[in-house]
Scaffold this motif. Structure first.
Motif, PDB file in Angstrom:
ATOM      1  N   GLY A   1       0.817  -1.203   0.000  1.00  0.00           N
ATOM      2  CA  GLY A   1       0.000   0.000   0.000  1.00  0.00           C
ATOM      3  C   GLY A   1       0.849   1.250   0.000  1.00  0.00           C
ATOM      4  O   GLY A   1       2.019   1.235  -0.362  1.00  0.00           O
ATOM      5  N   ARG A   2       0.258   2.339   0.440  1.00  0.00           N
ATOM      6  CA  ARG A   2       0.965   3.610   0.484  1.00  0.00           C
ATOM      7  C   ARG A   2       1.504   3.871   1.891  1.00  0.00           C
ATOM      8  O   ARG A   2       1.072   3.246   2.847  1.00  0.00           O
ATOM      9  N   SER A   3       2.446   4.820   1.988  1.00  0.00           N
ATOM     10  CA  SER A   3       3.064   5.124   3.276  1.00  0.00           C
ATOM     11  C   SER A   3       3.147   6.638   3.443  1.00  0.00           C
ATOM     12  O   SER A   3       2.633   7.393   2.627  1.00  0.00           O
ATOM     13  N   ASN A   4       3.829   7.066   4.497  1.00  0.00           N
ATOM     14  CA  ASN A   4       4.014   8.500   4.723  1.00  0.00           C
ATOM     15  C   ASN A   4       5.277   9.017   4.048  1.00  0.00           C
ATOM     16  O   ASN A   4       5.796  10.064   4.411  1.00  0.00           O
ATOM     17  N   GLY A   5       5.754   8.283   3.061  1.00  0.00           N
ATOM     18  CA  GLY A   5       6.966   8.657   2.341  1.00  0.00           C
ATOM     19  C   GLY A   5       8.110   7.706   2.583  1.00  0.00           C
ATOM     20  O   GLY A   5       9.131   7.762   1.891  1.00  0.00           O
ATOM     21  N   CYS A   6       7.968   6.832   3.577  1.00  0.00           N
ATOM     22  CA  CYS A   6       9.000   5.848   3.866  1.00  0.00           C
ATOM     23  C   CYS A   6       8.951   4.694   2.858  1.00  0.00           C
ATOM     24  O   CYS A   6       8.001   4.536   2.109  1.00  0.00           O
TER      25      CYS A   6
END
Length: 321
Positions: free
Chosen positions: A224-229
């Motif tokens: 999925g997606r992350s906070n930029g990590c």
């Protein structure tokens, strides 16, 4: 001759520059076994991504910064998930190993009063290096310390309470990635706890001053997606994180100049990008054109958003025995 010693001798020829100037080494300089993994198909690595990742690694080895026999790369232009979703690469030339796995990407954000720079689950359209943007930033990184922290308790498959201890590998960057530490950018397993509440756990080493411990529902957001990590599945993280005991390099593609070049090519209605900058065709068709949000462009907008009144702080977490 040992691989690392050999790399120290030849590393000076791998000049590291901006995205506009590719690594000086030619495809023929890459070992034959590794060239066999070059391509845009399933489990393969695009040529430009490998060339830049290898050039960065050679440079840091020559400088004495890196002694790790393995290095890493990520192609954020590829789709997230599905057959083509393996876009994070572990390359260990000493034992001729190459492995491709899935990884998450920066989600971006869609906030009231700020231009929408959110990303979909499958393909990345928006990139950037602004604080609090939750965006992926392409470029050069060197891995640093690994910190393991307690996130809370959850109910495991055996219907028992288990502690979630999550390891985080800090990345240090340079150039546009130089604020990686400030942004808390690194790599970790794609797991977290949702719906956290507090229970009476006075004997827990993780209890707060009220004798309470956090308990939540485990969520696995691998792919999925992350906070930029950079995020990996728990099983992949168990293999990757031990390789990062000693510092090494991670190169993430694309950089801002690549993004701008592709956006210009799309704007000029070029039928393909084979003679210009690389981008995965599946994602390019989906996103239309990519965009890079610089911190100078985005941070003032985010600062204005955060100047709006915030809700009153919640009370300290308490619970009853």
């Amino acid at each position: 001759m040992h691989l690392l010693k050999r790399l120290c001798l030849v590393g000076t020829i791998a000049v590291w520059g901006t995205a506009a100037s590719l690594a000086t080494e030619q495809p023929s300089d890459i070992p034959a076994w590794l060239r066999s993994h070059i391509g845009e198909g399933e489990g393969q690595i695009a040529q430009v991504v490998l060339q830049r990742a290898r050039a960065l690694y050679l440079k840091k080895v020559a400088e004495g910064i890196v002694k790790n026999p393995c290095y890493f790369a990520m192609d954020a232009t590829r789709p997230n998930g599905g057959r083509m979703g393996k876009r994070f690469y572990t390359i260990c030339e000493a034992d001729r190993s190459f492995r491709a796995v899935s990884t998450g990407h920066g989600s971006g954000r869609n906030m009231k009063g700020v231009p929408n720079f959110a990303n979909g689950r499958e393909c990345v359209k928006n990139f950037g290096n602004a604080l609090d943007s939750y965006l992926t930033t392409g470029g050069a990184y060197v891995t640093a310390e690994t910190r393991t922290s307690f996130k809370g308790y959850y109910r495991n498959s055996a219907k028992q309470d288990a502690a979630l201890m999550r390891s985080f590998v800090q990345f240090d960057g340079e150039g546009e990635t130089a604020n990686a530490r400030e942004r808390a950018i690194g790599g970790h397993p794609a797991v977290l706890l949702r719906k956290i509440r507090y229970r009476w756990r006075p004997r827990s080493p993780h209890a707060n001053e009220h004798g309470c411990g956090p308990v939540g529902t485990l969520e696995d957001y691998a792919g999925g997606r992350s906070n930029g990590c950079t995020t990996w599945s728990r099983s992949d993280a168990e293999k990757i994180i031990p390789l990062l005991k000693d510092p090494t390099t991670l190169y993430i593609y694309p950089e801002s100049e690549d993004i701008k070049a592709v956006a210009q090519a799309v704007s000029a209605r070029k039928p393909h990008l084979r003679n210009s900058s690389y981008w995965n065709a599946v994602c390019l068709k989906q996103i239309g054109a990519p965009k890079f949000w610089s911190r100078e462009q985005l941070e003032p907008l985010l600062a204005q958003y955060h100047r709006d009144p915030e809700p009153a702080p919640s009370r300290p977490a308490t619970c009853k025995p």
